[in-house]
Design a protein around this motif. Structure first.
Motif, PDB file in Angstrom:
ATOM      1  N   PRO A  54       0.814  -1.225   0.000  1.00 14.76           N
ATOM      2  CA  PRO A  54       0.000   0.000   0.000  1.00 14.76           C
ATOM      3  C   PRO A  54       0.844   1.270   0.000  1.00 14.76           C
ATOM      4  O   PRO A  54       1.999   1.273   0.448  1.00 14.76           O
ATOM      5  N   ASP A  55       0.244   2.355  -0.475  1.00 10.85           N
ATOM      6  CA  ASP A  55       0.873   3.673  -0.378  1.00 10.85           C
ATOM      7  C   ASP A  55       0.701   4.238   1.031  1.00 10.85           C
ATOM      8  O   ASP A  55       1.518   5.041   1.494  1.00 10.85           O
ATOM      9  N   VAL A  56      -0.388   3.851   1.697  1.00 10.08           N
ATOM     10  CA  VAL A  56      -0.685   4.370   3.022  1.00 10.08           C
ATOM     11  C   VAL A  56      -1.479   3.323   3.794  1.00 10.08           C
ATOM     12  O   VAL A  56      -2.235   2.543   3.209  1.00 10.08           O
ATOM     13  N   ILE A  57      -1.267   3.305   5.107  1.00  4.94           N
ATOM     14  CA  ILE A  57      -2.029   2.435   6.000  1.00  4.94           C
ATOM     15  C   ILE A  57      -2.844   3.331   6.921  1.00  4.94           C
ATOM     16  O   ILE A  57      -2.309   4.257   7.524  1.00  4.94           O
ATOM     17  N   HIS A  58      -4.139   3.045   7.044  1.00  2.87           N
ATOM     18  CA  HIS A  58      -5.005   3.795   7.956  1.00  2.87           C
ATOM     19  C   HIS A  58      -5.543   2.820   8.995  1.00  2.87           C
ATOM     20  O   HIS A  58      -6.438   2.023   8.717  1.00  2.87           O
ATOM     21  N   ILE A  59      -4.992   2.865  10.211  1.00  2.00           N
ATOM     22  CA  ILE A  59      -5.456   1.949  11.254  1.00  2.00           C
ATOM     23  C   ILE A  59      -6.627   2.580  12.008  1.00  2.00           C
ATOM     24  O   ILE A  59      -6.660   3.787  12.238  1.00  2.00           O
ATOM     25  N   GLN A  60      -7.588   1.729  12.384  1.00  5.96           N
ATOM     26  CA  GLN A  60      -8.787   2.190  13.076  1.00  5.96           C
ATOM     27  C   GLN A  60      -8.742   1.927  14.574  1.00  5.96           C
ATOM     28  O   GLN A  60      -9.668   2.284  15.297  1.00  5.96           O
ATOM     29  N   GLU A 111       4.696  -3.042  11.570  1.00  4.69           N
ATOM     30  CA  GLU A 111       5.301  -3.592  10.352  1.00  4.69           C
ATOM     31  C   GLU A 111       5.325  -2.559   9.225  1.00  4.69           C
ATOM     32  O   GLU A 111       6.266  -2.528   8.420  1.00  4.69           O
ATOM     33  N   GLY A 112       4.299  -1.706   9.159  1.00  2.43           N
ATOM     34  CA  GLY A 112       4.293  -0.659   8.134  1.00  2.43           C
ATOM     35  C   GLY A 112       5.390   0.357   8.367  1.00  2.43           C
ATOM     36  O   GLY A 112       6.032   0.828   7.412  1.00  2.43           O
ATOM     37  N   ALA A 113       5.640   0.716   9.632  1.00  2.00           N
ATOM     38  CA  ALA A 113       6.710   1.668   9.951  1.00  2.00           C
ATOM     39  C   ALA A 113       8.066   1.116   9.534  1.00  2.00           C
ATOM     40  O   ALA A 113       8.931   1.863   9.057  1.00  2.00           O
ATOM     41  N   LYS A 114       8.281  -0.174   9.682  1.00  2.74           N
ATOM     42  CA  LYS A 114       9.544  -0.792   9.260  1.00  2.74           C
ATOM     43  C   LYS A 114       9.767  -0.617   7.764  1.00  2.74           C
ATOM     44  O   LYS A 114      10.913  -0.497   7.307  1.00  2.74           O
ATOM     45  N   ARG A 115       8.685  -0.610   7.007  1.00  2.00           N
ATOM     46  CA  ARG A 115       8.776  -0.498   5.551  1.00  2.00           C
ATOM     47  C   ARG A 115       8.727   0.957   5.084  1.00  2.00           C
ATOM     48  O   ARG A 115       8.788   1.224   3.889  1.00  2.00           O
ATOM     49  N   GLY A 116       8.605   1.885   6.000  1.00  2.00           N
ATOM     50  CA  GLY A 116       8.557   3.297   5.630  1.00  2.00           C
ATOM     51  C   GLY A 116       7.264   3.723   4.995  1.00  2.00           C
ATOM     52  O   GLY A 116       7.217   4.724   4.265  1.00  2.00           O
ATOM     53  N   ILE A 117       6.178   3.003   5.267  1.00  5.28           N
ATOM     54  CA  ILE A 117       4.869   3.339   4.706  1.00  5.28           C
ATOM     55  C   ILE A 117       4.209   4.397   5.583  1.00  5.28           C
ATOM     56  O   ILE A 117       4.266   4.313   6.809  1.00  5.28           O
ATOM     57  N   ARG A 163       2.309   3.797  22.464  1.00  4.11           N
ATOM     58  CA  ARG A 163       3.411   3.152  21.728  1.00  4.11           C
ATOM     59  C   ARG A 163       3.034   2.898  20.267  1.00  4.11           C
ATOM     60  O   ARG A 163       3.886   2.992  19.387  1.00  4.11           O
ATOM     61  N   VAL A 164       1.775   2.577  20.015  1.00  4.64           N
ATOM     62  CA  VAL A 164       1.344   2.328  18.638  1.00  4.64           C
ATOM     63  C   VAL A 164       1.177   3.632  17.874  1.00  4.64           C
ATOM     64  O   VAL A 164       1.646   3.772  16.734  1.00  4.64           O
ATOM     65  N   LEU A 165       0.542   4.609  18.490  1.00  4.33           N
ATOM     66  CA  LEU A 165       0.235   5.855  17.793  1.00  4.33           C
ATOM     67  C   LEU A 165       1.476   6.667  17.452  1.00  4.33           C
ATOM     68  O   LEU A 165       1.425   7.530  16.575  1.00  4.33           O
ATOM     69  N   GLN A 166       2.592   6.394  18.107  1.00  5.39           N
ATOM     70  CA  GLN A 166       3.817   7.132  17.791  1.00  5.39           C
ATOM     71  C   GLN A 166       4.318   6.832  16.379  1.00  5.39           C
ATOM     72  O   GLN A 166       5.106   7.591  15.816  1.00  5.39           O
ATOM     73  N   HIS A 167       3.839   5.733  15.791  1.00  4.07           N
ATOM     74  CA  HIS A 167       4.255   5.386  14.423  1.00  4.07           C
ATOM     75  C   HIS A 167       3.484   6.190  13.367  1.00  4.07           C
ATOM     76  O   HIS A 167       3.862   6.177  12.191  1.00  4.07           O
ATOM     77  N   ALA A 168       2.423   6.876  13.760  1.00  2.01           N
ATOM     78  CA  ALA A 168       1.551   7.543  12.797  1.00  2.01           C
ATOM     79  C   ALA A 168       2.039   8.954  12.475  1.00  2.01           C
ATOM     80  O   ALA A 168       2.460   9.698  13.363  1.00  2.01           O
ATOM     81  N   SER A 169       1.959   9.323  11.209  1.00  2.00           N
ATOM     82  CA  SER A 169       2.286  10.692  10.802  1.00  2.00           C
ATOM     83  C   SER A 169       1.153  11.639  11.134  1.00  2.00           C
ATOM     84  O   SER A 169       1.353  12.851  11.237  1.00  2.00           O
ATOM     85  N   ALA A 170      -0.060  11.101  11.305  1.00  2.00           N
ATOM     86  CA  ALA A 170      -1.219  11.898  11.697  1.00  2.00           C
ATOM     87  C   ALA A 170      -2.125  11.028  12.551  1.00  2.00           C
ATOM     88  O   ALA A 170      -2.348   9.856  12.241  1.00  2.00           O
ATOM     89  N   VAL A 171      -2.629  11.613  13.624  1.00  2.00           N
ATOM     90  CA  VAL A 171      -3.554  10.914  14.515  1.00  2.00           C
ATOM     91  C   VAL A 171      -4.857  11.692  14.548  1.00  2.00           C
ATOM     92  O   VAL A 171      -4.853  12.911  14.750  1.00  2.00           O
ATOM     93  N   THR A 172      -5.966  11.011  14.327  1.00  2.00           N
ATOM     94  CA  THR A 172      -7.276  11.653  14.350  1.00  2.00           C
ATOM     95  C   THR A 172      -8.189  10.930  15.330  1.00  2.00           C
ATOM     96  O   THR A 172      -7.941   9.788  15.720  1.00  2.00           O
ATOM     97  N   THR A 173      -9.240  11.616  15.700  1.00  2.04           N
ATOM     98  CA  THR A 173     -10.319  11.042  16.501  1.00  2.04           C
ATOM     99  C   THR A 173     -11.569  11.847  16.174  1.00  2.04           C
ATOM    100  O   THR A 173     -11.452  12.952  15.635  1.00  2.04           O
TER     101      THR A 173
END
Length: 386
Positions: free
Chosen positions: A96-102, A114-120, A157-167
Motif C-alpha cells: 500500500p501507499d498508506v495504512i489507515h489503522i482504526q 510492520e508498516g513503519a519498518k517499511r517506511g509506509i 506506543r502504537v500511535l507514535q508510528h503515525a504521521s497523523a492521529v485523528t479522533t
C-alpha cells in the motif's frame, strides 16, 4: 492511491467504528482509490483475501483468522502473537501507499509496527478508550485500574508510528492527548450522508422515543427505562430500542419489573432500511451513554430531523446544543432525563419544528464527503483545509 485500512472490527459487526470504516472504504472506492481492508474473519475457517461488497462498493477484504471473545456477544479477535505475521503477509501482497489503522489494539498495532519498518505512511484514527472495554474483561475492580493505565501506554506506543492521529471530536482529541504523549490530534468527524435519511417535519400523532445502538452496559439504557416510568401517563409515550446486545435479556426483565414492558419494543438487529424507518417515525431520540467518542447513531437521528435528548458526557455535547436541537441531562439522572423528554413532547408544533430544523442544520457539518477529503489529504501528507 492504494490504501490499506486496518480494522479490529468491521462488517458484519454493528458498531460505530465498524460503520465508519465501511463508509470510509466505500467512499474512497467511489473516488477511484484501490482500497484494501484487513479485518478479523467472520468465522475461523474463512481466511484469505475476498472481494466483498461494502456499502454498495466492491473492495478487497483480507480476513485474518480470529476467535470469538465469549464474554462479548459478537466480538472476535486475532491472536496477538500471530498478528504481526499476518500483517507482514498482507503488506507484502498489497504494497500500500498508506495504512489507515482504526484502532491500536491487535490488527492496527501489527500493521503500524510492520508498516513503519517499511517506511509506509501511517494514519491512525482512535475509536477506543480502554475504559470502554472494561465490561468485557472480567477483571476485578483493582485490576481494572491497572488495565486502563496499561491500555493507554499501549496506545501511545502504537500511535507514535503515525504521521497523523485523528479522533472523531475535539473533546475526544483532548482526552487522547491527556492520556498519551500524542499532540496535534486532529478531530475528524466520522461523517454520514444526510441524504440517506428521511425527515418527517409533519406534526407527530404519537409520542415515540427511540434509541439506536448496541444493547450493552456502557449505553446505560436502564436510565432510559427508569425515565419512562416518570413520564406523565397522559403523554402515552413508547420506547423503541433498535439494536441488540448482551444486556437485552436483563433490560427486558427490568422493563417488566418497572411495569413498562407493554410500552417498550426491542427490535433486535435490523436492516439499514428498517433502522431509517424507525428514526423517521420517532418523535425524540434518546441516548444515555457516557462513553461516546462521537455517536454515529445520534448523527443519524439528527439527519432524520429528530430532537435529541443526550447525556452531558464525552462527545455528545458536540452534537446536542441544549435548547436548540434538543437537551442535555446529567448522566445517570433518570429524573432529569424524564423532565427533558417531557419538555420536548410538550412543545408546540412550531417549537418542535424549530428543533427538527436545528438538527438538520447541525448535521450538515458532518458530511461524509468532507471527511473523506480530509483523509485523502492526510494520506498524501498534506494539511487538510480547516
Amino acid at each position: 492511491m492504494r490504501i490499506l485500512i486496518g480494522c479490529d472490527t468491521f462488517s458484519p459487526d454493528v458498531n460505530g467504528a465498524a460503520r465508519f470504516a465501511e463508509r470510509l472504504a466505500a467512499g474512497l472506492v467511489q473516488r477511484g482509490h484501490d482500497v484494501h481492508v484487513a479485518a478479523p474473519s467472520t468465522r475461523h475457517s474463512r481466511v484469505g483475501a475476498f472481494r466483498e461488497t461494502i456499502e454498495g462498493e466492491r473492495m478487497t477484504v483480507h480476513r485474518i483468522a480470529s476467535w470469538r471473545w465469549y464474554p462479548h456477544d459478537w466480538l472476535r479477535f486475532v491472536l496477538p502473537w500471530r498478528a504481526r505475521c499476518y500483517a507482514r503477509q498482507i503488506l507484502d501482497q498489497v504494497k500500500p501507499d498508506v495504512i489507515h489503522i482504526q484502532s491500536h489494539i491487535v490488527i492496527g498495532r501489527a500493521l503500524a509496527i510492520e508498516g513503519a519498518k517499511r517506511g509506509i505512511r501511517i494514519v491512525a484514527t482512535n475509536h477506543v478508550m480502554p475504559e470502554n472495554v472494561l465490561d468485557f474483561t472480567l477483571l476485578p475492580p483493582w485490576a481494572e485500574r491497572i488495565f486502563v493505565r496499561w491500555g493507554w501506554r499501549a496506545a501511545d506506543r502504537v500511535l507514535q508510528h503515525a504521521s497523523a492521529v485523528t479522533t472523531p471530536t475535539r473533546r475526544a482529541a483532548d482526552f487522547l492527548e491527556r492520556n498519551t504523549h500524542r499532540r496535534d490530534v486532529r478531530p475528524v468527524s466520522c461523517g454520514l450522508r444526510a441524504s440517506d435519511y428521511t425527515a418527517d417535519l409533519a406534526p407527530r400523532g404519537e409520542n415515540r422515543l427511540v434509541f439506536v445502538g448496541r444493547i450493552t452496559l456502557e449505553k446505560e439504557i436502564d436510565v432510559i427505562l427508569r425515565a419512562l416510568t416518570r413520564l406523565d401517563p397522559s403523554l402515552n409515550a413508547s420506547l423503541t430500542l433498535v439494536g441488540d446486545g448482551d444486556q437485552r435479556r436483563a433490560l427486558e426483565k427490568l422493563a417488566a419489573e418497572l411495569g413498562v414492558a407493554a410500552r417498550v419494543r426491542f427490535t433486535g438487529r435490523v436492516s439499514d432500511e428498517q433502522l431509517r424507518a424507525h428514526l423517521t417515525e420517532a418523535s425524540v431520540f434518546v441516548i444515555a451513554s457516557i462513553a461516546e467518542l462521537q455517536s454515529i447513531a445520534t448523527m443519524e437521528a439528527m439527519a432524520s430531523g429528530l430532537p435529541v435528548i443526550a447525556a452531558d458526557a464525552m462527545a455528545l455535547p458536540h452534537l446536542v446544543h441544549d435548547g436548540e436541537n434538543g437537551h442535555l441531562f446529567q448522566p445517570g439522572n433518570d429524573r432529569e432525563l424524564a423532565e427533558r423528554i417531557e419538555r420536548v413532547l410538550r412543545l408546540s408544533d412550531e417549537e418542535y419544528g424549530r428543533m427538527q430544523r436545528a438538527s438538520l442544520e447541525a448535521v450538515k457539518a458532518h458530511d461524509i464527503d468532507r471527511t473523506i477529503a480530509t483523509f485523502e489529504a492526510l494520506y498524501r501528507g498534506e494539511t487538510p483545509e480547516a
